[in-house]
Design a protein around this motif. Sequence first.
Motif, PDB file in Angstrom:
ATOM      1  N   ILE A 200      47.058  29.288  32.011  1.00  0.00           N
ATOM      2  CA  ILE A 200      48.121  30.292  32.037  1.00  0.00           C
ATOM      3  C   ILE A 200      49.376  29.707  31.407  1.00  0.00           C
ATOM      4  O   ILE A 200      49.804  28.597  31.735  1.00  0.00           O
ATOM      5  CB  ILE A 200      48.398  30.730  33.488  1.00  0.00           C
ATOM      6  CG1 ILE A 200      47.129  31.332  34.099  1.00  0.00           C
ATOM      7  CG2 ILE A 200      49.533  31.733  33.537  1.00  0.00           C
ATOM      8  CD1 ILE A 200      47.280  31.704  35.554  1.00  0.00           C
ATOM      9  N   ASP A 201      49.971  30.476  30.486  1.00  0.00           N
ATOM     10  CA  ASP A 201      51.235  30.084  29.862  1.00  0.00           C
ATOM     11  C   ASP A 201      52.367  30.357  30.844  1.00  0.00           C
ATOM     12  O   ASP A 201      52.520  31.467  31.365  1.00  0.00           O
ATOM     13  CB  ASP A 201      51.459  30.876  28.562  1.00  0.00           C
ATOM     14  CG  ASP A 201      52.650  30.341  27.765  1.00  0.00           C
ATOM     15  OD1 ASP A 201      53.298  29.397  28.252  1.00  0.00           O
ATOM     16  OD2 ASP A 201      52.919  30.889  26.687  1.00  0.00           O
ATOM     17  N   SER A 202      53.198  29.350  31.112  1.00  0.00           N
ATOM     18  CA  SER A 202      54.295  29.513  32.081  1.00  0.00           C
ATOM     19  C   SER A 202      55.329  30.540  31.604  1.00  0.00           C
ATOM     20  O   SER A 202      56.000  31.180  32.425  1.00  0.00           O
ATOM     21  CB  SER A 202      54.969  28.162  32.345  1.00  0.00           C
ATOM     22  OG  SER A 202      55.461  27.615  31.140  1.00  0.00           O
ATOM     23  N   LEU A 206      57.572  34.896  33.332  1.00  0.00           N
ATOM     24  CA  LEU A 206      58.970  35.329  33.373  1.00  0.00           C
ATOM     25  C   LEU A 206      59.085  36.735  32.821  1.00  0.00           C
ATOM     26  O   LEU A 206      58.458  37.094  31.824  1.00  0.00           O
ATOM     27  CB  LEU A 206      59.848  34.375  32.545  1.00  0.00           C
ATOM     28  CG  LEU A 206      59.836  32.892  32.962  1.00  0.00           C
ATOM     29  CD1 LEU A 206      60.683  32.078  32.005  1.00  0.00           C
ATOM     30  CD2 LEU A 206      60.343  32.724  34.383  1.00  0.00           C
ATOM     31  N   ASP A 207      59.911  37.576  33.482  1.00  0.00           N
ATOM     32  CA  ASP A 207      60.186  38.929  32.969  1.00  0.00           C
ATOM     33  C   ASP A 207      61.566  38.948  32.315  1.00  0.00           C
ATOM     34  O   ASP A 207      62.239  37.903  32.195  1.00  0.00           O
ATOM     35  CB  ASP A 207      60.080  39.965  34.096  1.00  0.00           C
ATOM     36  CG  ASP A 207      60.970  39.604  35.280  1.00  0.00           C
ATOM     37  OD1 ASP A 207      61.884  38.755  35.108  1.00  0.00           O
ATOM     38  OD2 ASP A 207      60.754  40.151  36.370  1.00  0.00           O
TER      39      ASP A 207
END
Length: 296
Positions: A200-202, A206-207
């Motif tokens: 999973i890309d960190s 984030l939104d």
Amino acid sequence: MDCIKEGQTVLLIWSGGSPPQDLEEIVGRMTQLAGSTGKVNVEHIDRLKLSSHTESSFDNIYSGITFPSTFVHNFDTLAEIARILKPSGSLILRQTTGNVNSLVTQDKIVSTLKLSGFINISQGAPVAIRDEQLKTLQKVLSTENKIDVVEMKCEKPSYNVGTSTQLKLSFAKKKETSTGNAAKVWTLSAQDINDDVDIIDSDDLLDENDRKKPDPSTLKSVCGPNSGKKKACKNCSCGLAEDLANGVEGAQPKSACGSCYLGDAFRCASCPYLGMPAFKPGDKISLSDRQLKPDI
């Protein structure tokens, strides 16, 4: 009697009713096998406990091998035999079994031997009984049912009951793993990482709200009216240091009459300390905006 070796001490346990000539024949054979340096003792089953034999006295014990032998090897009898038998000594017994209330089963004898502490229990084939011996047993037991005689051999463990030994225990602290070895624990090999594992890309977590720059005014601390004189801490980042530098907080108000500290009875109608309890001269008093700007 192949267990008897030269120089050993042997005990023969017999019961009442055995012909004297049979008993003498068995003792003679045992004495011949034990040799001149050995010793053969004879004890009646009813006097086994009364004799008070010394613990670990005999190398081999034979019990119930004379005819007719109808007594049952119960737990108390076998426990006494285990006490007077030497460690690693052998017990050879014969037990009369059959469909008679006064007798026990073969499985029951094996269970009693185990509970008495014996090991390496082996069960031989039924002992051959002559017709006259079988009739004698049936007469003693008052039955016409089939009667068998089984022979069992077992051993006493290589220690006495209650024997203690010292255990070697080490309470020394183990050496801590070096940081180099600890780092290797978290090292992943090429086999641990393959195309089947989804990483999973960190940034995807984030939104849009998380990416917005915060308002500087929201970073300032909010102090209540009773917090006293505010001082900026070292490396202040909330904006209080800038406010104090620009003179946002004014100086402490001074009394015109000099009697405000005595209480409301000595204060005028426009006194900023009106409604506050008396205080000592020189004490720092915090006033709210409403008190500093009274409605006259």
